[in-house]
Motif scaffolding. Sequence first.
Motif, PDB file in Angstrom:
ATOM      1  N   SER A   1     -37.785  -6.583  -1.045  1.00 36.77           N
ATOM      2  CA  SER A   1     -37.299  -6.138  -2.514  1.00 36.77           C
ATOM      3  C   SER A   1     -38.179  -5.044  -2.961  1.00 36.77           C
ATOM      4  O   SER A   1     -37.573  -3.909  -3.384  1.00 36.77           O
ATOM      5  CB  SER A   1     -37.211  -7.289  -3.228  1.00 36.77           C
ATOM      6  OG  SER A   1     -36.575  -6.966  -4.511  1.00 36.77           O
ATOM      7  N   ILE A   2     -39.208  -4.863  -2.937  1.00 39.53           N
ATOM      8  CA  ILE A   2     -40.282  -3.875  -3.584  1.00 39.53           C
ATOM      9  C   ILE A   2     -39.884  -2.565  -2.756  1.00 39.53           C
ATOM     10  O   ILE A   2     -39.746  -1.440  -3.489  1.00 39.53           O
ATOM     11  CB  ILE A   2     -41.732  -4.268  -3.623  1.00 39.53           C
ATOM     12  CG1 ILE A   2     -41.936  -5.436  -4.651  1.00 39.53           C
ATOM     13  CG2 ILE A   2     -42.451  -3.002  -3.845  1.00 39.53           C
ATOM     14  CD1 ILE A   2     -43.403  -6.167  -4.568  1.00 39.53           C
ATOM     15  N   LEU A   3     -39.833  -2.759  -1.321  1.00 37.78           N
ATOM     16  CA  LEU A   3     -39.685  -1.598  -0.472  1.00 37.78           C
ATOM     17  C   LEU A   3     -38.118  -0.838  -1.065  1.00 37.78           C
ATOM     18  O   LEU A   3     -38.077   0.299  -0.918  1.00 37.78           O
ATOM     19  CB  LEU A   3     -39.769  -1.918   0.846  1.00 37.78           C
ATOM     20  CG  LEU A   3     -41.104  -2.100   1.374  1.00 37.78           C
ATOM     21  CD1 LEU A   3     -41.170  -2.507   2.821  1.00 37.78           C
ATOM     22  CD2 LEU A   3     -41.990  -0.604   1.387  1.00 37.78           C
ATOM     23  N   PHE A   4     -37.245  -1.709  -1.092  1.00 35.90           N
ATOM     24  CA  PHE A   4     -36.017  -1.340  -1.567  1.00 35.90           C
ATOM     25  C   PHE A   4     -36.027  -0.365  -2.798  1.00 35.90           C
ATOM     26  O   PHE A   4     -35.236   0.275  -3.026  1.00 35.90           O
ATOM     27  CB  PHE A   4     -34.820  -2.208  -1.196  1.00 35.90           C
ATOM     28  CG  PHE A   4     -34.201  -2.613  -0.092  1.00 35.90           C
ATOM     29  CD1 PHE A   4     -33.435  -1.362   0.244  1.00 35.90           C
ATOM     30  CD2 PHE A   4     -34.653  -3.502   0.902  1.00 35.90           C
ATOM     31  CE1 PHE A   4     -32.893  -1.603   1.682  1.00 35.90           C
ATOM     32  CE2 PHE A   4     -34.163  -3.405   2.069  1.00 35.90           C
ATOM     33  CZ  PHE A   4     -33.307  -2.402   2.544  1.00 35.90           C
ATOM     34  N   TRP A   5     -36.825  -1.110  -3.972  1.00 41.19           N
ATOM     35  CA  TRP A   5     -36.647  -0.372  -5.201  1.00 41.19           C
ATOM     36  C   TRP A   5     -37.369   0.834  -4.997  1.00 41.19           C
ATOM     37  O   TRP A   5     -36.962   1.861  -5.709  1.00 41.19           O
ATOM     38  CB  TRP A   5     -37.871  -1.223  -6.095  1.00 41.19           C
ATOM     39  CG  TRP A   5     -37.072  -2.321  -6.875  1.00 41.19           C
ATOM     40  CD1 TRP A   5     -36.988  -3.517  -6.735  1.00 41.19           C
ATOM     41  CD2 TRP A   5     -36.273  -1.921  -8.264  1.00 41.19           C
ATOM     42  NE1 TRP A   5     -36.382  -4.224  -7.705  1.00 41.19           N
ATOM     43  CE2 TRP A   5     -36.150  -3.364  -8.695  1.00 41.19           C
ATOM     44  CE3 TRP A   5     -36.351  -1.035  -8.992  1.00 41.19           C
ATOM     45  CZ2 TRP A   5     -35.380  -3.292  -9.787  1.00 41.19           C
ATOM     46  CZ3 TRP A   5     -35.640  -1.109 -10.101  1.00 41.19           C
ATOM     47  CH2 TRP A   5     -35.076  -2.160 -10.382  1.00 41.19           C
ATOM     48  N   ILE A   6     -38.554   0.817  -4.176  1.00 36.03           N
ATOM     49  CA  ILE A   6     -39.187   2.258  -3.928  1.00 36.03           C
ATOM     50  C   ILE A   6     -38.151   3.450  -3.163  1.00 36.03           C
ATOM     51  O   ILE A   6     -38.326   4.402  -3.545  1.00 36.03           O
ATOM     52  CB  ILE A   6     -40.547   2.178  -3.283  1.00 36.03           C
ATOM     53  CG1 ILE A   6     -41.447   1.268  -3.878  1.00 36.03           C
ATOM     54  CG2 ILE A   6     -41.172   3.751  -2.549  1.00 36.03           C
ATOM     55  CD1 ILE A   6     -42.482   0.747  -3.130  1.00 36.03           C
ATOM     56  N   PHE A   7     -37.304   2.936  -2.193  1.00 38.00           N
ATOM     57  CA  PHE A   7     -36.564   3.683  -1.408  1.00 38.00           C
ATOM     58  C   PHE A   7     -35.399   4.083  -2.562  1.00 38.00           C
ATOM     59  O   PHE A   7     -35.024   5.327  -2.582  1.00 38.00           O
ATOM     60  CB  PHE A   7     -35.651   2.916  -0.493  1.00 38.00           C
ATOM     61  CG  PHE A   7     -36.744   2.487   0.801  1.00 38.00           C
ATOM     62  CD1 PHE A   7     -37.861   3.221   1.203  1.00 38.00           C
ATOM     63  CD2 PHE A   7     -36.432   1.389   1.560  1.00 38.00           C
ATOM     64  CE1 PHE A   7     -38.816   3.049   2.137  1.00 38.00           C
ATOM     65  CE2 PHE A   7     -37.249   1.136   2.467  1.00 38.00           C
ATOM     66  CZ  PHE A   7     -38.378   1.755   2.748  1.00 38.00           C
ATOM     67  N   GLY A   8     -35.002   3.277  -3.526  1.00 36.12           N
ATOM     68  CA  GLY A   8     -33.664   3.782  -4.471  1.00 36.12           C
ATOM     69  C   GLY A   8     -34.603   4.572  -5.341  1.00 36.12           C
ATOM     70  O   GLY A   8     -33.678   5.543  -5.749  1.00 36.12           O
ATOM     71  N   ILE A   9     -35.619   4.492  -6.140  1.00 30.71           N
ATOM     72  CA  ILE A   9     -36.083   5.340  -6.730  1.00 30.71           C
ATOM     73  C   ILE A   9     -36.389   6.614  -6.233  1.00 30.71           C
ATOM     74  O   ILE A   9     -36.139   7.686  -6.643  1.00 30.71           O
ATOM     75  CB  ILE A   9     -37.540   4.649  -7.302  1.00 30.71           C
ATOM     76  CG1 ILE A   9     -37.076   3.750  -8.510  1.00 30.71           C
ATOM     77  CG2 ILE A   9     -38.444   5.789  -8.412  1.00 30.71           C
ATOM     78  CD1 ILE A   9     -38.536   2.967  -8.656  1.00 30.71           C
ATOM     79  N   PHE A  10     -36.781   6.945  -5.137  1.00 30.76           N
ATOM     80  CA  PHE A  10     -36.823   8.065  -4.403  1.00 30.76           C
ATOM     81  C   PHE A  10     -35.791   8.737  -4.060  1.00 30.76           C
ATOM     82  O   PHE A  10     -35.674  10.015  -3.931  1.00 30.76           O
ATOM     83  CB  PHE A  10     -37.720   8.015  -2.763  1.00 30.76           C
ATOM     84  CG  PHE A  10     -39.316   7.747  -3.116  1.00 30.76           C
ATOM     85  CD1 PHE A  10     -39.822   8.694  -3.998  1.00 30.76           C
ATOM     86  CD2 PHE A  10     -40.169   6.776  -2.590  1.00 30.76           C
ATOM     87  CE1 PHE A  10     -41.357   8.642  -4.029  1.00 30.76           C
ATOM     88  CE2 PHE A  10     -41.402   7.023  -2.477  1.00 30.76           C
ATOM     89  CZ  PHE A  10     -41.972   7.921  -3.450  1.00 30.76           C
ATOM     90  N   LEU A  11     -34.660   7.855  -3.809  1.00 36.08           N
ATOM     91  CA  LEU A  11     -33.348   8.893  -3.860  1.00 36.08           C
ATOM     92  C   LEU A  11     -32.926   9.266  -4.765  1.00 36.08           C
ATOM     93  O   LEU A  11     -32.327  10.062  -4.843  1.00 36.08           O
ATOM     94  CB  LEU A  11     -32.438   7.644  -3.120  1.00 36.08           C
ATOM     95  CG  LEU A  11     -32.516   7.218  -1.564  1.00 36.08           C
ATOM     96  CD1 LEU A  11     -31.563   5.996  -1.226  1.00 36.08           C
ATOM     97  CD2 LEU A  11     -32.009   8.454  -0.764  1.00 36.08           C
TER      98      LEU A  11
END
Length: 146
Positions: free
Chosen positions: A26-36
């Motif tokens: 979940s944290i990784l997907f948060w990071i991926f989303g913020i970077f996108l």
Amino acid sequence: MARKKLKNTKNKIEKRKIDSNIKLISILFWIFGIFLILQGVILFGAYLGLFNWINLEELVNQPIANVMISCVLVILLGIFTIFVAKGIFKLKNWARLAGIFLSILSIVNSIFSLSLNVIAIISFLILIVIRLWIIQYLIKNKEMFR
């Protein structure tokens, strides 16, 4: 009878306990989303010339409609990725399936946009390992999701 209900409730709570790997995904997907989202904003800012430190000659030659559509799509993908992160944390099955899809999409995108410098290859390999781990974990542990 009351003990039996208490026991069943306790088993359901223990069964639904969030795994540390789920928290990490979940944290990784948060990071991926913020970077996108940041990528979409920076791309549009670079097109408008707001960021002079970014040299994108190919981007300047594109019509503004193409750039706008690309930026909006990247930002929307980032927002969707954050919703997927929240859904994975809440153990929603739709989020598990969307996470698998987004990870596969990211791998395919990485393959097509790979350049042949050392830093790009190393980051590509790290991303592939992370995304493959996410895919295998979400596929293997589908019984955790409702």
